[in-house]
Design an enzyme around this catalytic site. Structure first.
Site, short mmCIF file in Angstrom:
data_model
loop_
_atom_site.label_atom_id
_atom_site.label_comp_id
_atom_site.label_asym_id
_atom_site.label_seq_id
_atom_site.Cartn_x
_atom_site.Cartn_y
_atom_site.Cartn_z
N TYR A 166 18.25 57.06 13.66
CA TYR A 166 18.49 57.48 12.29
C TYR A 166 19.50 56.60 11.58
CZ TYR A 166 16.03 62.00 12.59
OH TYR A 166 15.09 62.98 12.69
N LYS A 192 14.48 58.19 27.80
CA LYS A 192 13.28 57.41 28.10
C LYS A 192 13.74 56.18 28.87
CE LYS A 192 8.83 56.50 27.66
NZ LYS A 192 7.75 57.31 28.28
N ASP A 202 8.93 62.40 27.43
CA ASP A 202 7.52 62.79 27.35
C ASP A 202 7.22 63.96 28.30
OD1 ASP A 202 7.99 61.01 29.43
OD2 ASP A 202 6.17 59.82 29.13
N ASP A 253 15.24 65.87 17.54
CA ASP A 253 14.54 66.32 16.32
C ASP A 253 13.14 66.80 16.70
OD1 ASP A 253 13.96 66.66 13.55
OD2 ASP A 253 12.87 64.76 13.60
N ASP A 281 11.58 71.07 17.11
CA ASP A 281 10.44 71.66 16.39
C ASP A 281 9.43 72.21 17.40
OD1 ASP A 281 11.43 71.03 13.84
OD2 ASP A 281 9.46 70.41 13.11
C1 IPM Z 1 16.10 68.40 10.97
C2 IPM Z 1 15.26 67.72 9.90
C3 IPM Z 1 16.01 66.50 9.39
C4 IPM Z 1 16.21 65.57 10.57
C5 IPM Z 1 15.32 65.78 8.21
C6 IPM Z 1 15.08 66.72 7.05
C7 IPM Z 1 16.08 64.57 7.79
O1 IPM Z 1 14.00 67.41 10.40
O2 IPM Z 1 17.23 68.78 10.66
O3 IPM Z 1 15.60 68.54 12.08
O4 IPM Z 1 15.29 64.82 10.93
O5 IPM Z 1 17.31 65.57 11.12
MG MG Z 2 13.63 68.16 12.34
#
Ligand code: IPM
Ligand code: MG
Length: 354
Positions: free
Chosen positions: A141, A191, A223, A247, A251
């Site tokens: 990032y 990784k 992975d 990240d 999710d």
């Molecule tokens: C998160 C989001 C952010 C990230 C985005 C919105 C920049 O996906 O907080 O997980 O990737 O950190």
């Molecule tokens: Mg995210």
């Protein structure tokens, strides 16, 4: 106690869910005799519209002057043009970096009464209780060089995955400290079969691990970790990993809980000040309709009470109220309710159980 809490509701459903979390914090303050002062600031797309920048200087100054920041969500189709010079997400990344919030804590503990929401079989979800610690101010990032250049063969884009030993050590150290208060297992995800930065990560994780003989350390490739989150999620206790792996994995982990709308997060640095936000996004498709689930933001407010204000028992009260409301069948539309509660009704249902 007295505390100043900076609110950055942001875009989309952000203002709706932050409002409910604020009401919960106000109710907590009233019950426990604390004095919380709230200030409200622009961050993300709404800040771009007004000032042309995603993180205005006065928002950052207010965040620095506060004990904690509670954020809704940023972004939306309005600001999605790939050619746009600034994006709402830059505001979020900048405030994390500016405040030095390198540790992002994302607890995942599904509610038994909501097990039916997960697309996974109940036995894959039963007993899941882990904490993902995502490194938040390094890696892909933020690494440089970063950018696009024109070459004779066409455009070229570069992002850089870079970590220093110090950046790895402080986040892994936190993982071990938190694991000591839990089930004493750290899974360090990397990784290392391909990436140099991961080989350094693994080495440093091993060194830190030797200072904690009571905590078990395991290394796992990202992975196969992604797969194990679906097949054997109850095995995890504390997962620590670099920014982008974290990240993606969080999710994925949200699927275990059944709805992205339920999960909170805390971003912490060296001091007590932290930034708290639900892990969901701005959900532009349902913004303004009053149907968003405020639970992830209210649980983020609980983390705020715990980590930035040191109010553990108040944090538990909020978490208990959320559990009680969910168990009582108070569900918003994302939880598949036949007669869903609105955002405002869900907030009230939680406050009624404080
Ligand atoms: C998160 C989001 C952010 C990230 C985005 C919105 C920049 O996906 O907080 O997980 O990737 O950190
Ligand atoms: Mg995210």
């Amino acid at each position: 106690m007295k505390a100043t809490i900076a609110l950055t509701p942001g875009d989309g459903i952000g203002p709706e869910v932050v409002h409910e979390a604020r009401l919960v914090l106000e109710a907590v303050a009233q019950k426990s005799g604390h004095e919380f002062r709230f200030t409200e600031h622009l961050l993300g797309g709404c800040a771009i519209d007004k000032y042309g920048t995603a993180l205005p200087a006065d928002t950052l100054a207010a965040a620095r002057a506060s004990d904690a920041v509670l954020l809704g969500a940023v972004g939306g189709p309005k600001w999605d043009d790939p050619q746009a010079p600034v994006r709402p997400e830059q505001g979020l990344l900048a405030i994390r970096k500016e405040l030095g919030l390198y540790a992002n804590l994302r607890p995942v503990r599904p509610y038994p009464s909501l097990a039916r929401l997960s697309p996974l079989k109940p036995e894959r979800v039963a007993g899941v209780d882990f904490l993902v610690i995502r490194e938040l101010t390094g890696g892909l990032y933020f690494g440089t060089p970063k950018g696009r250049t024109m070459t004779p063969e066409g455009e070229r884009a570069v992002d850089t995955l870079v970590y220093t030993e110090g950046e790895i050590r402080r986040i892994v150290l936190l993982a071990f400290q938190l694991a000591q208060q839990r089930r004493k297992l750290v899974t360090s995800v990397d990784k290392a079969n391909v990436l140099e930065s991961s080989r350094l990560w693994r080495k440093v994780a091993g060194e830190v691990g030797r200072q904690f003989p009571d905590v078990k350390l395991e290394h796992q490739l990202v992975d196969s970790c992604a797969m194990r989150l679906i097949t054997h999620a109850p095995q995890f206790d504390v997962i620590v990993t670099e920014n982008m792996f974290g990240d993606i994995l969080t999710d994925e982990a949200a699927v275990l809980a059944g709805s992205l709308g339920l999960l909170p997060s805390a971003s912490l640095g060296e001091g007590r000040r932290g930034l708290y936000e639900p892990i969901h996004g701005s959900a532009p498709d349902i913004a303004g309709r009053g149907i968003a689930n405020p639970t992830g933001t209210i649980l983020s407010a609980a983390l705020l009470l715990r980590h930035s204000l040191g109010l553990e028992s108040e944090a538990r009260t909020v978490e208990g109220a959320v559990t009680a409301a969910l168990e009582a069948g108070c569900h918003t539309a994302d939880l598949g309710a036949a007669q869903p509660l609105t955002t405002v009704q869900m907030g009230a249902a939680i406050r009624a159980r404080l």
